[in-house]
Design a protein around this motif. Structure first.
Motif, PDB file in Angstrom:
ATOM      1  N   ILE A   1      62.773  28.649  12.633  1.00 32.05           N
ATOM      2  CA  ILE A   1      61.958  27.455  12.375  1.00 32.05           C
ATOM      3  C   ILE A   1      62.736  26.238  12.859  1.00 32.05           C
ATOM      4  O   ILE A   1      63.899  26.052  12.509  1.00 32.05           O
ATOM      5  N   ARG A   2      62.074  25.409  13.681  1.00 33.60           N
ATOM      6  CA  ARG A   2      62.782  24.371  14.427  1.00 33.60           C
ATOM      7  C   ARG A   2      62.421  22.953  13.978  1.00 33.60           C
ATOM      8  O   ARG A   2      62.521  21.993  14.744  1.00 33.60           O
ATOM      9  N   ALA A   3      62.014  22.799  12.736  1.00 36.30           N
ATOM     10  CA  ALA A   3      61.709  21.457  12.230  1.00 36.30           C
ATOM     11  C   ALA A   3      62.943  20.564  12.327  1.00 36.30           C
ATOM     12  O   ALA A   3      64.081  21.029  12.227  1.00 36.30           O
ATOM     13  N   ALA A   4      62.700  19.262  12.513  1.00 37.96           N
ATOM     14  CA  ALA A   4      63.781  18.278  12.609  1.00 37.96           C
ATOM     15  C   ALA A   4      63.766  17.382  11.384  1.00 37.96           C
ATOM     16  O   ALA A   4      62.702  17.022  10.874  1.00 37.96           O
ATOM     17  N   ALA A   5      64.944  16.999  10.923  1.00 37.80           N
ATOM     18  CA  ALA A   5      65.047  16.156   9.731  1.00 37.80           C
ATOM     19  C   ALA A   5      64.268  14.864   9.894  1.00 37.80           C
ATOM     20  O   ALA A   5      63.618  14.386   8.958  1.00 37.80           O
ATOM     21  N   THR A   6      64.304  14.267  11.088  1.00 38.17           N
ATOM     22  CA  THR A   6      63.624  12.994  11.314  1.00 38.17           C
ATOM     23  C   THR A   6      62.116  13.120  11.204  1.00 38.17           C
ATOM     24  O   THR A   6      61.436  12.192  10.776  1.00 38.17           O
ATOM     25  N   HIS A   7      61.566  14.251  11.583  1.00 39.62           N
ATOM     26  CA  HIS A   7      60.107  14.395  11.647  1.00 39.62           C
ATOM     27  C   HIS A   7      59.520  15.192  10.498  1.00 39.62           C
ATOM     28  O   HIS A   7      58.295  15.280  10.377  1.00 39.62           O
ATOM     29  N   ALA A   8      60.354  15.786   9.671  1.00 40.94           N
ATOM     30  CA  ALA A   8      59.854  16.650   8.605  1.00 40.94           C
ATOM     31  C   ALA A   8      60.250  16.162   7.219  1.00 40.94           C
ATOM     32  O   ALA A   8      60.285  16.943   6.280  1.00 40.94           O
ATOM     33  N   GLY A   9      60.545  14.864   7.090  1.00 39.54           N
ATOM     34  CA  GLY A   9      60.773  14.315   5.754  1.00 39.54           C
ATOM     35  C   GLY A   9      62.203  14.181   5.320  1.00 39.54           C
ATOM     36  O   GLY A   9      62.468  13.943   4.136  1.00 39.54           O
ATOM     37  N   GLY A  10      63.150  14.344   6.243  1.00 42.01           N
ATOM     38  CA  GLY A  10      64.542  14.084   5.906  1.00 42.01           C
ATOM     39  C   GLY A  10      65.298  15.286   5.375  1.00 42.01           C
ATOM     40  O   GLY A  10      64.838  16.436   5.427  1.00 42.01           O
ATOM     41  N   ILE A  11      66.475  15.017   4.842  1.00 40.06           N
ATOM     42  CA  ILE A  11      67.360  16.061   4.331  1.00 40.06           C
ATOM     43  C   ILE A  11      66.729  16.753   3.127  1.00 40.06           C
ATOM     44  O   ILE A  11      66.791  17.986   2.996  1.00 40.06           O
ATOM     45  N   THR A  12      66.119  15.995   2.249  1.00 37.01           N
ATOM     46  CA  THR A  12      65.496  16.569   1.048  1.00 37.01           C
ATOM     47  C   THR A  12      64.452  17.610   1.414  1.00 37.01           C
ATOM     48  O   THR A  12      64.414  18.702   0.832  1.00 37.01           O
ATOM     49  N   ALA A  13      63.609  17.314   2.385  1.00 32.44           N
ATOM     50  CA  ALA A  13      62.553  18.245   2.788  1.00 32.44           C
ATOM     51  C   ALA A  13      63.104  19.421   3.579  1.00 32.44           C
ATOM     52  O   ALA A  13      62.641  20.561   3.416  1.00 32.44           O
ATOM     53  N   MET A  14      64.079  19.168   4.429  1.00 30.56           N
ATOM     54  CA  MET A  14      64.647  20.245   5.243  1.00 30.56           C
ATOM     55  C   MET A  14      65.334  21.288   4.380  1.00 30.56           C
ATOM     56  O   MET A  14      65.325  22.484   4.694  1.00 30.56           O
ATOM     57  N   ARG A  15      65.939  20.853   3.289  1.00 33.69           N
ATOM     58  CA  ARG A  15      66.596  21.785   2.383  1.00 33.69           C
ATOM     59  C   ARG A  15      65.572  22.765   1.805  1.00 33.69           C
ATOM     60  O   ARG A  15      65.839  23.962   1.687  1.00 33.69           O
ATOM     61  N   ARG A  16      64.391  22.264   1.477  1.00 37.09           N
ATOM     62  CA  ARG A  16      63.349  23.130   0.931  1.00 37.09           C
ATOM     63  C   ARG A  16      62.823  24.115   1.988  1.00 37.09           C
ATOM     64  O   ARG A  16      62.564  25.280   1.704  1.00 37.09           O
ATOM     65  N   ILE A  17      62.641  23.619   3.207  1.00 36.71           N
ATOM     66  CA  ILE A  17      62.176  24.490   4.285  1.00 36.71           C
ATOM     67  C   ILE A  17      63.183  25.609   4.521  1.00 36.71           C
ATOM     68  O   ILE A  17      62.821  26.780   4.685  1.00 36.71           O
ATOM     69  N   ALA A  18      64.475  25.270   4.550  1.00 36.93           N
ATOM     70  CA  ALA A  18      65.516  26.267   4.790  1.00 36.93           C
ATOM     71  C   ALA A  18      65.525  27.321   3.697  1.00 36.93           C
ATOM     72  O   ALA A  18      65.597  28.530   3.975  1.00 36.93           O
ATOM     73  N   ASP A  19      65.453  26.895   2.448  1.00 37.40           N
ATOM     74  CA  ASP A  19      65.459  27.855   1.339  1.00 37.40           C
ATOM     75  C   ASP A  19      64.241  28.775   1.391  1.00 37.40           C
ATOM     76  O   ASP A  19      64.351  29.984   1.174  1.00 37.40           O
ATOM     77  N   PHE A  20      63.073  28.201   1.686  1.00 39.46           N
ATOM     78  CA  PHE A  20      61.852  29.005   1.765  1.00 39.46           C
ATOM     79  C   PHE A  20      61.947  30.002   2.916  1.00 39.46           C
ATOM     80  O   PHE A  20      61.612  31.188   2.763  1.00 39.46           O
ATOM     81  N   ALA A  21      62.431  29.536   4.083  1.00 38.56           N
ATOM     82  CA  ALA A  21      62.550  30.418   5.244  1.00 38.56           C
ATOM     83  C   ALA A  21      63.499  31.574   4.971  1.00 38.56           C
ATOM     84  O   ALA A  21      63.269  32.709   5.413  1.00 38.56           O
ATOM     85  N   GLY A  22      64.557  31.305   4.220  1.00 38.34           N
ATOM     86  CA  GLY A  22      65.532  32.336   3.930  1.00 38.34           C
ATOM     87  C   GLY A  22      64.960  33.505   3.158  1.00 38.34           C
ATOM     88  O   GLY A  22      65.456  34.645   3.275  1.00 38.34           O
ATOM     89  N   LEU A  23      63.922  33.275   2.378  1.00 38.03           N
ATOM     90  CA  LEU A  23      63.282  34.355   1.625  1.00 38.03           C
ATOM     91  C   LEU A  23      62.646  35.392   2.542  1.00 38.03           C
ATOM     92  O   LEU A  23      62.438  36.542   2.140  1.00 38.03           O
ATOM     93  N   TYR A  24      62.337  34.984   3.793  1.00 39.77           N
ATOM     94  CA  TYR A  24      61.599  35.847   4.714  1.00 39.77           C
ATOM     95  C   TYR A  24      62.400  36.151   5.989  1.00 39.77           C
ATOM     96  O   TYR A  24      61.831  36.495   7.020  1.00 39.77           O
ATOM     97  N   ASN A  25      63.721  36.042   5.886  1.00 39.47           N
ATOM     98  CA  ASN A  25      64.606  36.358   7.014  1.00 39.47           C
ATOM     99  C   ASN A  25      64.346  35.494   8.247  1.00 39.47           C
ATOM    100  O   ASN A  25      64.564  35.927   9.390  1.00 39.47           O
TER     101      ASN A  25
END
Length: 405
Positions: free
Chosen positions: A284-308
């Motif tokens: 998943i290639r979301a960028a911090a600037t376009h996806a809501g910053g560090i707070t949002a990217m942390r959530r995306i990363a954690d969610f993605a990790g559940l599905y390898n």
């Protein structure tokens, strides 16, 4: 502690950048990136007219509450302008938080998951040999992963290959309007397998190879491409098709084992939820600037990790060094990090505006140990490079039909 002032500074040291500067009443300053390429002033208006008046006087340490306030508190959610504005504020608040704690941001996220951040560099050439020559140069510099983009014979311009031009301002000439580029899928398919066949022959099997289709293909064409490139073992195939209809990737997945990556235009976790949850992509290639910053990217990363699914944040030159620094902090922490796109540390003008504390060695980046994000923004230097209206090109088929960018 209270937010005393928030400024939005637009400068153009080769590319336009929108920088958010938050000043706390204690004197601590934080900076964030809110750039949306080709729509920079829309973000400025959103921040100045609608966001900043709501934040002055609030406690800058309340990062989560401010994020929720800006996202949930507005009737109109998501979208590139809204989420870039939130991102610029969010990064600046994390920068302040790190400085107050006297810690780099990655430590606030939970500390290291790795010693360094793997990078992939760009090799774009006028033909196959030129592309691979440039890739070899990058490999000789220590990069272990390279994105290959070659010009397509019969087309005047090709995505990822700027040619003799320095930037998109030059492509636009004296008229600041979108340049137009041709696309032909048949001509592209006549070139693409030969590019990777020759790359493997000359570069060997020890180098990770990547390619960005930039959504030029339909899903069944993407399936054909992925299957065609399987013998060359790509690290991933990026943006094979537009995924507004996310079922498109079910079709692609059915036909190829080439790893797939997408997400640079995504603005929230909701944009990529189904693709991740259905394991239709590998990166998943979301960028911090376009996806809501560090707070949002942390959530995306954690969610993605559940599905390898691994993270591979977007790293185009229209994201400022502040965003790159935010990505390095995120990547250093993210357990399921994959690889970071890297286009260099910018020209001399960019480096005069954004003083960045980062070390690049052997194809890896080592995050700053300075408190906060580790970027000093020189506002006086930024004033020397005023905003210039600019657009990315518009893509058309050879018959004139507008096509996907």
């Amino acid at each position: 502690m209270k937010i005393e002032d928030i400024k939005v500074i637009v400068c153009s040291p080769g590319r336009n950048f929108v920088t958010v500067k938050i000043v706390a009443d204690s004197g601590v300053i934080g900076v964030g990136d809110a750039t949306v390429n080709g729509r920079e002033m829309a973000v400025v208006a959103y921040l100045e007219e609608h966001v900043i008046p709501c934040l002055v006087g609030r406690d800058p340490q309340d990062i989560e509450d401010i994020w929720q306030y800006l996202y949930k508190g507005a009737y109109w959610r998501k979208g590139p302008i809204t989420m870039a504005a939130i991102a610029g504020i969010d990064m600046a608040l994390w920068d302040i938080k790190g400085k107050l704690a006297n810690l780099p941001v990655y430590q606030l996220l939970g500390g290291r998951s790795r010693a360094g951040v793997n990078l992939y560099a760009h090799a774009g050439g006028s033909d196959i040999d030129d592309t691979i020559d440039k890739a070899q140069t990058l490999v000789d510099q220590g990069f272990k992963a390279v994105r290959l983009q070659s010009a397509v014979a019969g087309l005047k311009t090709t995505y990822g290959v700027v040619g003799d031009k320095k930037d998109y301002y030059e492509l636009q000439g004296n008229r600041p309007l979108p340049p137009e580029e041709q696309w032909c899928t048949q001509k592209y398919f006549s070139m693409i397998e030969a590019l990777f066949s020759e790359a493997r022959r000359r570069l060997g099997s020890g180098v990770h190879l990547l390619h960005d289709v930039h959504s030029r293909l339909t899903p069944i064409e993407s399936a054909r491409l992925g299957k065609m490139l399987e013998p060359y073992h790509l690290l991933f195939l990026e943006d094979a098709s537009i995924a507004e209809n996310q079922q498109s990737y079910e079709l692609i997945r059915q036909h190829t084992t080439t790893p797939l990556a997408i997400g640079e235009t995504y603005n929230s976790i909701w944009d990529c939820k189904d693709l991740i949850q259905s394991q239709l992509v590998d990166y998943i290639r979301a960028a911090a600037t376009h996806a809501g910053g560090i707070t949002a990217m942390r959530r995306i990363a954690d969610f993605a990790g559940l599905y390898n699914v691994r993270t591979a944040p977007h790293g185009a030159p229209d994201l400022s060094p502040i965003c790159f620094s935010a990505h390095l902090h995120l990547n250093t922490w993210t357990p399921n990090f994959g690889i970071q796109e890297f286009v260099g540390l910018g020209n001399e003008q960019i480096r005069s505006v954004f003083q960045q504390d980062v070390m690049i060695k052997d194809g890896m980046a080592v995050v700053s140990e300075k408190p906060g994000l580790g970027v000093d923004f020189n506002e006086q230097a930024a004033q020397q490079y005023p905003y210039k209206r600019s657009y990315l090109p518009v893509s058309r088929l050879e018959d004139g039909t507008v096509w996907n960018w």
